[in-house]
Design a protein around this motif. Sequence first.
Motif, PDB file in Angstrom:
ATOM      1  N   UNK A   1       0.832  -1.197   0.000  1.00 16.47           N
ATOM      2  CA  UNK A   1       0.000   0.000   0.000  1.00 16.47           C
ATOM      3  C   UNK A   1       0.871   1.253   0.000  1.00 16.47           C
TER       4      UNK A   1
ATOM      5  N   UNK B   1       1.967   2.455  -3.433  1.00 12.47           N
ATOM      6  CA  UNK B   1       0.962   3.229  -4.169  1.00 12.47           C
ATOM      7  C   UNK B   1       0.794   4.613  -3.591  1.00 12.47           C
ATOM      8  N   UNK B   2       0.834   4.725  -2.264  1.00 18.45           N
ATOM      9  CA  UNK B   2       0.642   6.058  -1.684  1.00 18.45           C
ATOM     10  C   UNK B   2       1.817   6.964  -2.028  1.00 18.45           C
TER      11      UNK B   2
ATOM     12  N   UNK C   1       3.691   6.657  -4.693  1.00 11.05           N
ATOM     13  CA  UNK C   1       3.552   6.962  -6.123  1.00 11.05           C
ATOM     14  C   UNK C   1       2.536   8.076  -6.342  1.00 11.05           C
ATOM     15  N   UNK C   2       1.395   7.965  -5.646  1.00 12.28           N
ATOM     16  CA  UNK C   2       0.364   9.005  -5.792  1.00 12.28           C
ATOM     17  C   UNK C   2       0.912  10.353  -5.359  1.00 12.28           C
TER      18      UNK C   2
ATOM     19  N   UNK D   1       3.243  11.729  -8.049  1.00 11.95           N
ATOM     20  CA  UNK D   1       2.531  12.253  -9.211  1.00 11.95           C
ATOM     21  C   UNK D   1       1.821  13.560  -8.868  1.00 11.95           C
TER      22      UNK D   1
ATOM     23  N   UNK E   1       2.222  17.336 -10.678  1.00 12.07           N
ATOM     24  CA  UNK E   1       1.141  18.194 -11.172  1.00 12.07           C
ATOM     25  C   UNK E   1       1.206  19.567 -10.531  1.00 12.07           C
TER      26      UNK E   1
ATOM     27  N   UNK F   1      -5.549  -4.327 -13.529  1.00 11.70           N
ATOM     28  CA  UNK F   1      -4.848  -4.712 -12.305  1.00 11.70           C
ATOM     29  C   UNK F   1      -5.624  -5.739 -11.484  1.00 11.70           C
TER      30      UNK F   1
ATOM     31  N   UNK G   1     -10.852  -0.797   3.430  1.00  6.25           N
ATOM     32  CA  UNK G   1     -10.718  -2.183   3.892  1.00  6.25           C
ATOM     33  C   UNK G   1     -12.055  -2.648   4.474  1.00  6.25           C
TER      34      UNK G   1
ATOM     35  N   UNK H   1      -7.010  -3.756   9.510  1.00  4.27           N
ATOM     36  CA  UNK H   1      -7.060  -2.282   9.464  1.00  4.27           C
ATOM     37  C   UNK H   1      -8.434  -1.856   8.972  1.00  4.27           C
TER      38      UNK H   1
ATOM     39  N   UNK I   1      -9.780   1.402   6.945  1.00  5.20           N
ATOM     40  CA  UNK I   1      -8.680   2.229   6.440  1.00  5.20           C
ATOM     41  C   UNK I   1      -8.764   2.252   4.919  1.00  5.20           C
ATOM     42  N   UNK I   2      -8.188   3.298   4.292  1.00  2.00           N
ATOM     43  CA  UNK I   2      -8.186   3.288   2.831  1.00  2.00           C
ATOM     44  C   UNK I   2      -7.372   2.079   2.372  1.00  2.00           C
ATOM     45  N   UNK I   3      -7.830   1.451   1.305  1.00  2.00           N
ATOM     46  CA  UNK I   3      -7.186   0.221   0.866  1.00  2.00           C
ATOM     47  C   UNK I   3      -6.086   0.509  -0.141  1.00  2.00           C
ATOM     48  N   UNK I   4      -5.349  -0.548  -0.483  1.00  2.00           N
ATOM     49  CA  UNK I   4      -4.293  -0.431  -1.481  1.00  2.00           C
ATOM     50  C   UNK I   4      -4.876   0.029  -2.806  1.00  2.00           C
TER      51      UNK I   4
ATOM     52  N   UNK J   1      -5.161   3.786  -3.253  1.00  2.00           N
ATOM     53  CA  UNK J   1      -3.908   4.460  -3.631  1.00  2.00           C
ATOM     54  C   UNK J   1      -3.544   4.183  -5.078  1.00  2.00           C
ATOM     55  N   UNK J   2      -3.797   2.944  -5.535  1.00  2.00           N
ATOM     56  CA  UNK J   2      -3.418   2.651  -6.923  1.00  2.00           C
ATOM     57  C   UNK J   2      -4.307   3.417  -7.892  1.00  2.00           C
TER      58      UNK J   2
ATOM     59  N   UNK K   1      -5.754   6.283  -7.213  1.00  2.00           N
ATOM     60  CA  UNK K   1      -5.334   7.683  -7.107  1.00  2.00           C
ATOM     61  C   UNK K   1      -4.085   7.923  -7.949  1.00  2.00           C
ATOM     62  N   UNK K   2      -3.115   7.005  -7.854  1.00  2.00           N
ATOM     63  CA  UNK K   2      -1.883   7.159  -8.635  1.00  2.00           C
ATOM     64  C   UNK K   2      -2.201   7.157 -10.123  1.00  2.00           C
TER      65      UNK K   2
ATOM     66  N   UNK L   1      -3.749  10.498 -11.118  1.00  2.00           N
ATOM     67  CA  UNK L   1      -2.769  11.584 -11.206  1.00  2.00           C
ATOM     68  C   UNK L   1      -1.878  11.396 -12.428  1.00  2.00           C
ATOM     69  N   UNK L   2      -1.487  10.143 -12.696  1.00  2.00           N
ATOM     70  CA  UNK L   2      -0.652   9.889 -13.876  1.00  2.00           C
ATOM     71  C   UNK L   2      -1.396  10.296 -15.138  1.00  2.00           C
TER      72      UNK L   2
ATOM     73  N   UNK M   1      -3.646  12.641 -15.398  1.00  2.00           N
ATOM     74  CA  UNK M   1      -3.637  14.108 -15.497  1.00  2.00           C
ATOM     75  C   UNK M   1      -2.337  14.577 -16.115  1.00  2.00           C
TER      76      UNK M   1
END
Lengths: 646, 646
Positions: A552, A555-556, A558-559, A562, A566, B491, B540, B546, B549-552, B555-556, B558-559, B562-563, B565
Amino acid sequence: STKWASYGMFYKYQPLDLIRKYFGEKIGLYFAWLGVYTQLLIPASTVGVIVFLYGCATVDENIPSMEMCDHRSNITMCPLCDQTCSYWKLSTTCATARASHLFDNPATVFFSIFMALWAAMFLEHWKRCQMRLNYKWDLTGFEEEEVSDHPRPEYEAKILSKVLKKESKNKETEKEKLTWKDRSPAYLTNIVGILFMIGLTFAIVFGVILYRISTAAAMAVSSDPYTKDNVRVIVTATAVIINLVVILILDEVYGSIARWLTQIEVPKTDKSFEERLIFKAFLLKFVNAYTPIFYVAFFKGRFTGRPGKYMYIFRSMRMEECAPGGCLMELCIQLSIIMLGKQLIQNNLFEIGIPKLKKLIRYLKLKREVKLEPDSNYKKPQQYEADYNLEPFAGLTPEYMEMIIQFGFVTLFVASFPLAPLFALLNNVIEIRLDAKKFTTELRRPNAAKAKDIGIWYNILRGIGKLAVIINAFVISFTSDFIPRLVFMYLYSPDGTLHGFTNNTLSYFNVSHFEAGSEPREAMALGYKVEICRYKDYREPPWSPEAYDVSKEFWSVLAARLAFVIIFQNLVMFMSDFVDWLIPDIPKEISERISKEKLLMVDLFLKEEQTKQQIVEESLKGTAIPLLVLIAPLVYGLGLLFILPF
Amino acid sequence: STKWASYGMFYKYQPLDLIRKYFGEKIGLYFAWLGVYTQLLIPASTVGVIVFLYGCATVDENIPSMEMCDHRSNITMCPLCDQTCSYWKLSTTCATARASHLFDNPATVFFSIFMALWAAMFLEHWKRCQMRLNYKWDLTGFEEEEVSDHPRPEYEAKILSKVLKKESKNKETEKEKLTWKDRSPAYLTNIVGILFMIGLTFAIVFGVILYRISTAAAMAVSSDPYTKDNVRVIVTATAVIINLVVILILDEVYGSIARWLTQIEVPKTDKSFEERLIFKAFLLKFVNAYTPIFYVAFFKGRFTGRPGKYMYIFRSMRMEECAPGGCLMELCIQLSIIMLGKQLIQNNLFEIGIPKLKKLIRYLKLKREVKLEPDSNYKKPQQYEADYNLEPFAGLTPEYMEMIIQFGFVTLFVASFPLAPLFALLNNVIEIRLDAKKFTTELRRPNAAKAKDIGIWYNILRGIGKLAVIINAFVISFTSDFIPRLVFMYLYSPDGTLHGFTNNTLSYFNVSHFEAGSEPREAMALGYKVEICRYKDYREPPWSPEAYDVSKEFWSVLAARLAFVIIFQNLVMFMSDFVDWLIPDIPKEISERISKEKLLMVDLFLKEEQTKQQIVEESLKGTAIPLLVLIAPLVYGLGLLFILPF
């Protein structure tokens, strides 16, 4: 002008008006541009030095490098190559970690924003300077096309041959033009040629990578402990020197290839010939100079795979990793060696050495000729004879090219090497005088050419400035450790500091998971049995259900990287546009003077016309020739006739 | 010109030369610009309609909406508000999901790239048209400053009052200027005023959000099942209408406030007055028109928290969520209602209605006056009297402003509403004739003003074009579901298709984890006891260590967003620059003609001078006055004297 060309005068302003009078506007503008650029490098290098000193001052307070140097933490790292390499301790890379902090600290982020704005400022400032010079040198009304719109002889020859070929078929002789069909083979050759050259550059860089991987593996086998310790340093240094030599050689080769490619294109005018040549030469030389640097900045160490599942090229060679201090340090070494080597060897040695050598050869030849005719008495040659012995002038393109490539070093990767502007400044202070010396004493006096601006170079500078923003954004976010540190501090650190950051960036690997045949031979090199080794990546530990999957955190981070790109890019672009908008293109005093002069000219013209009219009228009165009265309106009528059809 | 103003002629080209002759260059340029813009809207709206039709055609093949409509999957969703709302079935939002596919499909990505390039093309094309008109209308040598550089009377009055004040102290009367110190109170008022207005806009939008939240909660309590079902539709519709009304009212208010703020600034010239006014009015109206849209696009539904830990405003109001089909549908509704409403009401109703009304009032007033004087015989009023009864001309600013705001609708959020260009086109076809009618019949004939270009509007258009790239990148990646789908396919999907996507985007929530007092009152509304409900987020599940909590995956995704953009922005910017570079600013035939004319002029001038010289010489021969021979060189000497000092 001999005074201007001496090294001792580096601190004085250049006598631009004298240069312009002697060499013409084109060369005058080059020296003016070089002067403005060098002058603006002073603040840039000052800030760069301050940023570097800040790095030096804070190196002892940097928690990640402190953690790396801490012998108590005792982290066992996975081997860097298959079989021959063994496990190693993280604390052995302490020196690299400390050194990389010099370039990898928050001040660098500030500095690369500063340099992007500096580039925008420089372009705006130069536009103003150019306007001022245009005004001073009375070029405001001068149009480029008037001079260089004549077709080149090669173009006319081609047209002629085409007409001749056609005439054998039918007898029409209308004005011929080279059509798309005539040009397409040349264009095709151009595209193929350029792509091939770029491919060649990539291949050479790839070859150097292979050299580096194989040498590193071979040296690791050696039993000499001294060699083993210095493997990385030796391999890196030799590889960079090979890169440098290749760049220097290809630079010369590409220059002539670009010229040849442009010649077979047969452009119509001299101006378009020059622009096409410059574009091609720039493209090739840019790729040549920056490919190894791009590789280190963005590709090295990204595709290594992970322990137990490494990536291989040619089945046996494992992709190389960056030093544990981050790739930024290697980028910095690569950049500084290439930049300094290129400047020292190419600019100073080549520029002085080769003309001198050629002069010597010419002189020896002359002497032999003189010896062959021993009857002629030796006499001091006339000035024009001595001048003829000098090298002919080859155009300004190489001079500009050199400076533009340097401008690239100063702006593109400045985030990794804040001392670049300083080195550029030192080089340029010498360069101005060297060029001056070369132009006055080593070369034949060039034909004075008029020019209003620096032409296509300005667009190239703008392009580099734009590219610099995005490249610096990527260097900061992907090559440096700036973003992972921020993410760790705000998301994962228990106490909001960087304590534990080094441990956090290293993943766990169970040595029993090595692929058969790739585990190190000397398992006991560190004196104990290794069960878990660490490697730099964000992956799940072996005891997780998704063992060795990206975590995880990966990815965080990486985000965040990126997102930083921006924000950085848009912020800097906005600020550059703002600078662009804030500084008017034409200095106020110049535009005021121009409009004032225009008014004066109109006044003067009217007065003169009045006087003439008076004379005409008086003479008419005196001689009474009424016929002449008709001429003036006739002329005006004629004028109207000319203007009306449009 | 009455022909031009009739609706029936919409398909014909406008008689630009006649417009220019009657109204002057400034208004001529406005109609030319409007014509070019409308003409270029045709291809844009064609492509937009095709994209929309593609969405319609593929709606039945869209897997995510099929999954949402599938009654067998039977997914129980968490309640949308505290206590009063109950659990609900995902399949009830089937219609929304299907509708949102119309605008949320891969073709939209293509369309927003297309529109960014279209905007670049439009600007380049307009530059060329402007050059052509400049040439045709003989404006190439005309300098803006000559005309409008005179200080405005208000400015001179202020200077005078300052001088008078000063004179009471000391008696010097040097030329006064308004210094920074004199201006700072006005600047301060300006900044404060603009910030206050922007704050007011934000406050109103926030108020509408509160209205929406509280009404939705109140209506959910209602026992009427029909009301309950249509809660979302009613709330959304009323809220958008409130927004629209507020925008329309504030638009008028902000127009006068901008004028007032510019007046107290006392700019020096008319030109600078106009530019400052336009800048302020544009800023305020832009913020006014786009704030609600920005809110829906980027903020709505982002800060809702999660079940069991919702975000609240004023402690009791839960932040609103987007419809399960994604926020894009709501953005589309918001955009279309505001755009259409603004155009229909403001442009057509206001522009026709209000002048007509004012005319009527004026006419009635006149009639009463006539009645008061019954002795005067009624006679048909003279043309100038009838003309005087018309409204005075208020400048082109409102006309341009309206079009620029529309240009914003067409480019800024085009990713969410591909039909925008079509509606803009329909509006403009009417608008051109309406404006024409207004100018010819409803308003007094304006003073003809010269102008070389459309001034600050061009820069605003450029700015909107640049902004559009980044906003569309964000709309596609953050508002639409385009990126999550791609990430899922490459993915997480077991078979590389979108099957299972809907399930993947919904997280699990254990209803026993609701905060005390926030659980729904009617727990059994669906007929069975709910233990696990679902909500749209990447978190999750409750059984993970957890939990919540925000999951993996979060983040992927989100990444990836952003990529996207970064790639989108840089690709489109590069292509726009390429278009910019490809199309030369000055059409070739015009630049050739200009240089040809210049040569002709020089020839003509030389010939004329020769003739004059001849006359002078002949007359000198005839009358023999050698004194006159001296005059010509004297005049030239005088000329030199004038030029030399600069």
